[in-house]
Design a protein around this motif. Sequence first.
Motif, mmCIF file in Angstrom:
data_model
loop_
_atom_site.group_PDB
_atom_site.id
_atom_site.type_symbol
_atom_site.label_atom_id
_atom_site.label_comp_id
_atom_site.label_asym_id
_atom_site.label_seq_id
_atom_site.Cartn_x
_atom_site.Cartn_y
_atom_site.Cartn_z
ATOM 1 N N GLY A 19 0.971 -2.489 -7.834
ATOM 2 C CA GLY A 19 1.306 -3.705 -7.120
ATOM 3 C C GLY A 19 0.088 -4.531 -6.757
ATOM 4 O O GLY A 19 -0.957 -4.001 -6.362
ATOM 5 N N ILE A 20 0.223 -5.866 -6.931
ATOM 6 C CA ILE A 20 -0.759 -6.818 -6.427
ATOM 7 C C ILE A 20 0.015 -7.874 -5.648
ATOM 8 O O ILE A 20 1.233 -7.820 -5.537
ATOM 9 N N ASP A 138 1.395 -0.951 -2.033
ATOM 10 C CA ASP A 138 2.562 -0.080 -1.879
ATOM 11 C C ASP A 138 2.782 0.037 -0.373
ATOM 12 O O ASP A 138 2.108 -0.636 0.421
ATOM 13 N N ASN A 139 3.707 0.908 0.041
ATOM 14 C CA ASN A 139 3.800 1.127 1.484
ATOM 15 C C ASN A 139 2.566 1.918 1.945
ATOM 16 O O ASN A 139 1.850 2.519 1.141
ATOM 17 N N ILE A 140 2.338 1.886 3.234
ATOM 18 C CA ILE A 140 1.087 2.445 3.768
ATOM 19 C C ILE A 140 0.932 3.920 3.433
ATOM 20 O O ILE A 140 -0.141 4.369 3.008
ATOM 21 N N MET A 143 -0.021 4.338 -0.208
ATOM 22 C CA MET A 143 -1.396 3.901 -0.466
ATOM 23 C C MET A 143 -2.395 4.928 0.074
ATOM 24 O O MET A 143 -3.428 5.191 -0.554
ATOM 25 N N ARG A 144 -2.075 5.513 1.227
ATOM 26 C CA ARG A 144 -2.932 6.567 1.769
ATOM 27 C C ARG A 144 -2.947 7.778 0.828
ATOM 28 O O ARG A 144 -4.012 8.346 0.541
ATOM 29 N N ALA A 145 -1.777 8.133 0.308
ATOM 30 C CA ALA A 145 -1.689 9.271 -0.606
ATOM 31 C C ALA A 145 -2.419 8.996 -1.911
ATOM 32 O O ALA A 145 -3.119 9.870 -2.450
ATOM 33 N N ARG A 175 -9.470 3.544 4.525
ATOM 34 C CA ARG A 175 -10.774 3.998 5.031
ATOM 35 C C ARG A 175 -10.647 5.353 5.717
ATOM 36 O O ARG A 175 -11.537 6.214 5.574
ATOM 37 N N GLU A 176 -9.552 5.577 6.431
ATOM 38 C CA GLU A 176 -9.341 6.888 7.061
ATOM 39 C C GLU A 176 -9.252 7.988 6.012
ATOM 40 O O GLU A 176 -9.801 9.082 6.185
ATOM 41 N N ALA A 177 -8.565 7.689 4.888
ATOM 42 C CA ALA A 177 -8.408 8.687 3.836
ATOM 43 C C ALA A 177 -9.658 8.848 2.984
ATOM 44 O O ALA A 177 -9.826 9.871 2.309
ATOM 45 N N ALA A 178 -10.536 7.848 3.013
ATOM 46 C CA ALA A 178 -11.748 7.874 2.180
ATOM 47 C C ALA A 178 -12.936 7.396 3.008
ATOM 48 O O ALA A 178 -13.490 6.315 2.767
ATOM 49 N N PRO A 179 -13.358 8.188 4.000
ATOM 50 C CA PRO A 179 -14.392 7.719 4.932
ATOM 51 C C PRO A 179 -15.738 7.455 4.292
ATOM 52 O O PRO A 179 -16.512 6.640 4.804
ATOM 53 N N ASP A 180 -16.020 8.111 3.166
ATOM 54 C CA ASP A 180 -17.343 7.972 2.556
ATOM 55 C C ASP A 180 -17.343 7.123 1.281
ATOM 56 O O ASP A 180 -18.394 6.931 0.674
#
Length: 347
Positions: A19-20, A138-140, A143-145, A175-180
């Motif tokens: 999705g865009i 996508d839904n939040i 997207m986090r997954a 950012r929470e799922a990929a802090p670095d």
Amino acid sequence: MSLDTEFERLSLPLEHEFGISRGSSATAENVVVRVTDDDGTTGIGAASPSAHYGETVATVEAVLPDLLAAVERIGDPANHQRIAAAMDEVVRANPAARAAVDIACCDLAATRAGLPLFRYWGLDPASAPETSFTIGLDNIDRMRAKTREAIDAGYGTLKVKLGTSRDREIVAAVREAAPDATLRVDANEAWTPREAVTNTEWLADFDVEFVEQPVPAANPDGMRFVREYGALPVAADESCVTLADVSEVAEIADIANVKLMKCGGPSEARKLIHAARAGGLDVMLGCMVSTNAAIAAAAHLAPLVDYADLDGSLLLTEDPYTGVPMPKGEIDLDAIERSGTGVRLAE
């Protein structure tokens, strides 16, 4: 030399719906082109057309017979200048169709020379940047997954699609799922200039590297406004289509996003890259969602650019073609086991 040509349509399912801000898709429609010489050596290319730029699979299939007939008349896959002129006589637009033909000819020419394409062009594989991996809208939770999947797979640079009323929440979740991870965002023309400037301020708080196409391409003054007053560098995608666009892009953006499917193939993309450099721009190589038959040729250009977004084949459930290996985002040109682009049918 005589050349035989053919093409076929491919419908390629995506691992996740992509999705865009303009919509979403579950499959990628590509057209694969093959150009074969007297010795039975074949060059492979592909078109991944975008309706946003006025092309569909149907339009590609409509013009390919004439484009390929022009290549057969020239009979020399290495004479890119003459082939480009012959294709101009057939059709001036249809860049994705032209790109498929140009990729196949570049693949065949380099293969006949016994060199991988990047060496045929005299490029240094060690200079290629790593590719980003795109997190589509996508839904939040999804997207986090998707972000966690990408990080677990080893990707260190992510491009996050935005252009919704939930943009801040999306970036916070990613950012929470990929802090670095290195984060880049792409609004695909969805914001107004003032919205974009405001958004860059909070995006900077999430340590985002740059923002891609924040406002519509039809509003170059808006892009200039975002570059002048925003908190992040600005990349031009929809604003940077052909060579003629580069001079204006140099006035309104910091980064030019060059795509083979927008400009007509690797031969033309090299001109855009050098023109962008001359205009003081950084350069990113981008792509559509595509088979390796299209992506690999762009990967061979990667040593010329600062940023790469060449994950088009990585988003597919399965690709019938293999190309340039990209383990954990590394564009590993030295790992190619054959000359040309390295594209071949997957085993």
